[in-house]
Write a protein that holds these residues in place. Structure first.
Motif, PDB file in Angstrom:
ATOM      1  N   PRO A  32      34.793  12.951  46.095  1.00 40.07           N
ATOM      2  CA  PRO A  32      35.300  14.230  46.589  1.00 40.07           C
ATOM      3  C   PRO A  32      34.482  14.681  47.782  1.00 40.07           C
ATOM      4  N   PRO A  33      34.927  15.574  48.604  1.00 36.79           N
ATOM      5  CA  PRO A  33      36.254  16.152  48.514  1.00 36.79           C
ATOM      6  C   PRO A  33      37.314  15.223  49.096  1.00 36.79           C
ATOM      7  N   ILE A  34      38.503  15.318  48.543  1.00 37.80           N
ATOM      8  CA  ILE A  34      39.674  14.635  49.077  1.00 37.80           C
ATOM      9  C   ILE A  34      40.449  15.686  49.855  1.00 37.80           C
ATOM     10  N   PHE A  35      40.782  15.398  51.104  1.00 38.59           N
ATOM     11  CA  PHE A  35      41.526  16.344  51.928  1.00 38.59           C
ATOM     12  C   PHE A  35      42.960  15.892  52.052  1.00 38.59           C
ATOM     13  N   VAL A  36      43.888  16.830  51.936  1.00 42.69           N
ATOM     14  CA  VAL A  36      45.305  16.567  52.142  1.00 42.69           C
ATOM     15  C   VAL A  36      45.755  17.468  53.280  1.00 42.69           C
ATOM     16  N   SER A  37      46.318  16.851  54.323  1.00 46.55           N
ATOM     17  CA  SER A  37      46.706  17.618  55.495  1.00 46.55           C
ATOM     18  C   SER A  37      47.802  16.882  56.255  1.00 46.55           C
ATOM     19  N   ASP A  38      48.856  17.596  56.598  1.00 46.34           N
ATOM     20  CA  ASP A  38      49.944  17.060  57.418  1.00 46.34           C
ATOM     21  C   ASP A  38      50.454  15.717  56.922  1.00 46.34           C
ATOM     22  N   GLY A  39      50.700  15.627  55.623  1.00 42.38           N
ATOM     23  CA  GLY A  39      51.279  14.430  55.054  1.00 42.38           C
ATOM     24  C   GLY A  39      50.331  13.264  54.876  1.00 42.38           C
ATOM     25  N   MET A  40      49.021  13.511  55.004  1.00 46.95           N
ATOM     26  CA  MET A  40      48.018  12.459  54.842  1.00 46.95           C
ATOM     27  C   MET A  40      46.972  12.885  53.820  1.00 46.95           C
ATOM     28  N   VAL A  41      46.357  11.894  53.165  1.00 43.36           N
ATOM     29  CA  VAL A  41      45.253  12.101  52.230  1.00 43.36           C
ATOM     30  C   VAL A  41      44.048  11.373  52.825  1.00 43.36           C
ATOM     31  N   PHE A  42      42.898  12.052  52.915  1.00 39.68           N
ATOM     32  CA  PHE A  42      41.693  11.480  53.519  1.00 39.68           C
ATOM     33  C   PHE A  42      40.535  11.545  52.530  1.00 39.68           C
ATOM     34  N   PHE A  43      39.725  10.472  52.456  1.00 40.34           N
ATOM     35  CA  PHE A  43      38.561  10.456  51.579  1.00 40.34           C
ATOM     36  C   PHE A  43      37.653   9.299  51.963  1.00 40.34           C
ATOM     37  N   SER A  44      36.425   9.300  51.411  1.00 45.53           N
ATOM     38  CA  SER A  44      35.491   8.195  51.601  1.00 45.53           C
ATOM     39  C   SER A  44      35.371   7.435  50.284  1.00 45.53           C
ATOM     40  N   THR A  45      34.919   6.174  50.363  1.00 44.32           N
ATOM     41  CA  THR A  45      34.803   5.343  49.160  1.00 44.32           C
ATOM     42  C   THR A  45      33.363   4.873  48.969  1.00 44.32           C
ATOM     43  N   VAL A  46      33.101   4.324  47.786  1.00 46.05           N
ATOM     44  CA  VAL A  46      31.769   3.792  47.483  1.00 46.05           C
ATOM     45  C   VAL A  46      31.476   2.520  48.274  1.00 46.05           C
ATOM     46  N   ARG A  47      32.470   1.955  48.907  1.00 49.95           N
ATOM     47  CA  ARG A  47      32.281   0.754  49.732  1.00 49.95           C
ATOM     48  C   ARG A  47      32.104   1.092  51.207  1.00 49.95           C
ATOM     49  N   ASN A  48      31.729   2.333  51.489  1.00 45.85           N
ATOM     50  CA  ASN A  48      31.461   2.776  52.861  1.00 45.85           C
ATOM     51  C   ASN A  48      32.692   2.779  53.752  1.00 45.85           C
ATOM     52  N   ASP A  49      33.847   3.028  53.169  1.00 43.32           N
ATOM     53  CA  ASP A  49      35.078   3.149  53.944  1.00 43.32           C
ATOM     54  C   ASP A  49      35.509   4.606  53.988  1.00 43.32           C
ATOM     55  N   VAL A  50      36.162   4.962  55.083  1.00 43.19           N
ATOM     56  CA  VAL A  50      36.902   6.212  55.165  1.00 43.19           C
ATOM     57  C   VAL A  50      38.359   5.786  55.234  1.00 43.19           C
ATOM     58  N   VAL A  51      39.209   6.439  54.421  1.00 41.12           N
ATOM     59  CA  VAL A  51      40.583   5.994  54.268  1.00 41.12           C
ATOM     60  C   VAL A  51      41.535   7.144  54.572  1.00 41.12           C
ATOM     61  N   GLY A  52      42.615   6.814  55.269  1.00 41.46           N
ATOM     62  CA  GLY A  52      43.723   7.735  55.508  1.00 41.46           C
ATOM     63  C   GLY A  52      44.981   7.149  54.900  1.00 41.46           C
ATOM     64  N   CYS A  53      45.565   7.830  53.911  1.00 42.32           N
ATOM     65  CA  CYS A  53      46.758   7.345  53.204  1.00 42.32           C
ATOM     66  C   CYS A  53      47.909   8.317  53.406  1.00 42.32           C
ATOM     67  N   ARG A  54      49.118   7.783  53.330  1.00 39.77           N
ATOM     68  CA  ARG A  54      50.297   8.632  53.380  1.00 39.77           C
ATOM     69  C   ARG A  54      50.401   9.390  52.057  1.00 39.77           C
ATOM     70  N   ALA A  55      50.522  10.704  52.102  1.00 44.13           N
ATOM     71  CA  ALA A  55      50.537  11.530  50.896  1.00 44.13           C
ATOM     72  C   ALA A  55      51.779  11.305  50.038  1.00 44.13           C
ATOM     73  N   SER A  56      52.871  10.893  50.618  1.00 39.64           N
ATOM     74  CA  SER A  56      54.121  10.742  49.872  1.00 39.64           C
ATOM     75  C   SER A  56      54.111   9.573  48.906  1.00 39.64           C
ATOM     76  N   ASP A  57      53.331   8.506  49.234  1.00 38.24           N
ATOM     77  CA  ASP A  57      53.349   7.330  48.359  1.00 38.24           C
ATOM     78  C   ASP A  57      52.017   6.580  48.265  1.00 38.24           C
ATOM     79  N   GLY A  58      50.972   7.049  48.956  1.00 36.30           N
ATOM     80  CA  GLY A  58      49.658   6.424  48.879  1.00 36.30           C
ATOM     81  C   GLY A  58      49.469   5.208  49.764  1.00 36.30           C
ATOM     82  N   THR A  59      50.431   4.890  50.595  1.00 37.80           N
ATOM     83  CA  THR A  59      50.289   3.748  51.491  1.00 37.80           C
ATOM     84  C   THR A  59      49.116   3.983  52.430  1.00 37.80           C
ATOM     85  N   VAL A  60      48.217   2.993  52.512  1.00 37.91           N
ATOM     86  CA  VAL A  60      47.064   3.106  53.401  1.00 37.91           C
ATOM     87  C   VAL A  60      47.556   2.981  54.842  1.00 37.91           C
ATOM     88  N   ARG A  61      47.324   4.019  55.632  1.00 42.85           N
ATOM     89  CA  ARG A  61      47.684   4.009  57.057  1.00 42.85           C
ATOM     90  C   ARG A  61      46.555   3.421  57.880  1.00 42.85           C
TER      91      ARG A  61
END
Length: 186
Positions: A32-61
């Motif tokens: 956390p925190p997980i941010f949701v904004s303009d149809g996207m979900v943003f967060f960081s992972t334990v593998r040192n990645d920052v990820v942007g996913c489509r909020a409608s279905d979780g597809t990694v953009r």
């Protein structure tokens, strides 16, 4: 409601009843925190990645790997996604693509997720310093030092509409700063 489980699964659940709408395996737990904004979900992972996913279905953009990404999370505003690393590096990414816009070193480790408000990015470091960076360039605008570690700040409108930055420290004191200058108000 969006959650990243310890097994690396991003889940979207309904607000009313918690029914799962969809899930997507991402291969790494997120923090956390997980941010949701303009149809996207943003967060960081334990593998040192920052990820942007489509909020409608979780597809990694997009996925951006950054060394030492803080598990404290990311900050998001209309201009970008901001993340801090344990080594004191703050990085701005393009919201749509995850491409790096700028990267700055603030000297020492960052202790919490940055806070972004469209014009500025605020970071707190383990030496008790709160820094304001320009959201467009990453240039440092001001610093405010405390004798003890400070918490993640909040940016708020003060009396008369002036913006203030509020943070607390390890001893329970509240620090209120002028957003533009960093001057201590009370």
């Amino acid at each position: 409601l969006y959650l990243v489980a310890n097994d690396g699964t991003l889940r979207c659940c309904s607000w009313d009843g918690g029914d799962e709408r969809w899930e997507r395996s991402l291969g790494a737990a997120g923090g956390p925190p997980i941010f949701v904004s303009d149809g996207m979900v943003f967060f960081s992972t334990v593998r040192n990645d920052v990820v942007g996913c489509r909020a409608s279905d979780g597809t990694v953009r997009w996925r951006c790997s950054l060394a030492g990404v803080s598990q404290a999370g990311v900050a998001v505003d209309e201009n970008g996604v901001y993340v801090a690393a344990a080594d004191g590096t703050v990085t701005a990414l393009e919201r749509a693509t995850g491409e790096r816009r700028w990267e700055r070193t603030v000297g020492v480790g960052v202790v919490a997720a940055p806070v972004a408000d469209g014009e500025a990015v605020f970071v707190t470091t383990c030496d008790g310093t709160l820094r304001r960076l320009d959201a467009t360039t990453g240039c440092e605008r001001w610093t405010s030092e405390s004798s003890t570690r400070v918490a993640r700040p909040t940016v708020a409108g003060g009396d008369g509409g002036d913006d203030i930055v509020v943070t607390g420290d390890k001893t329970g004191n509240i620090h209120t700063l002028d957003r533009e200058s960093g001057a201590l108000l009370w």
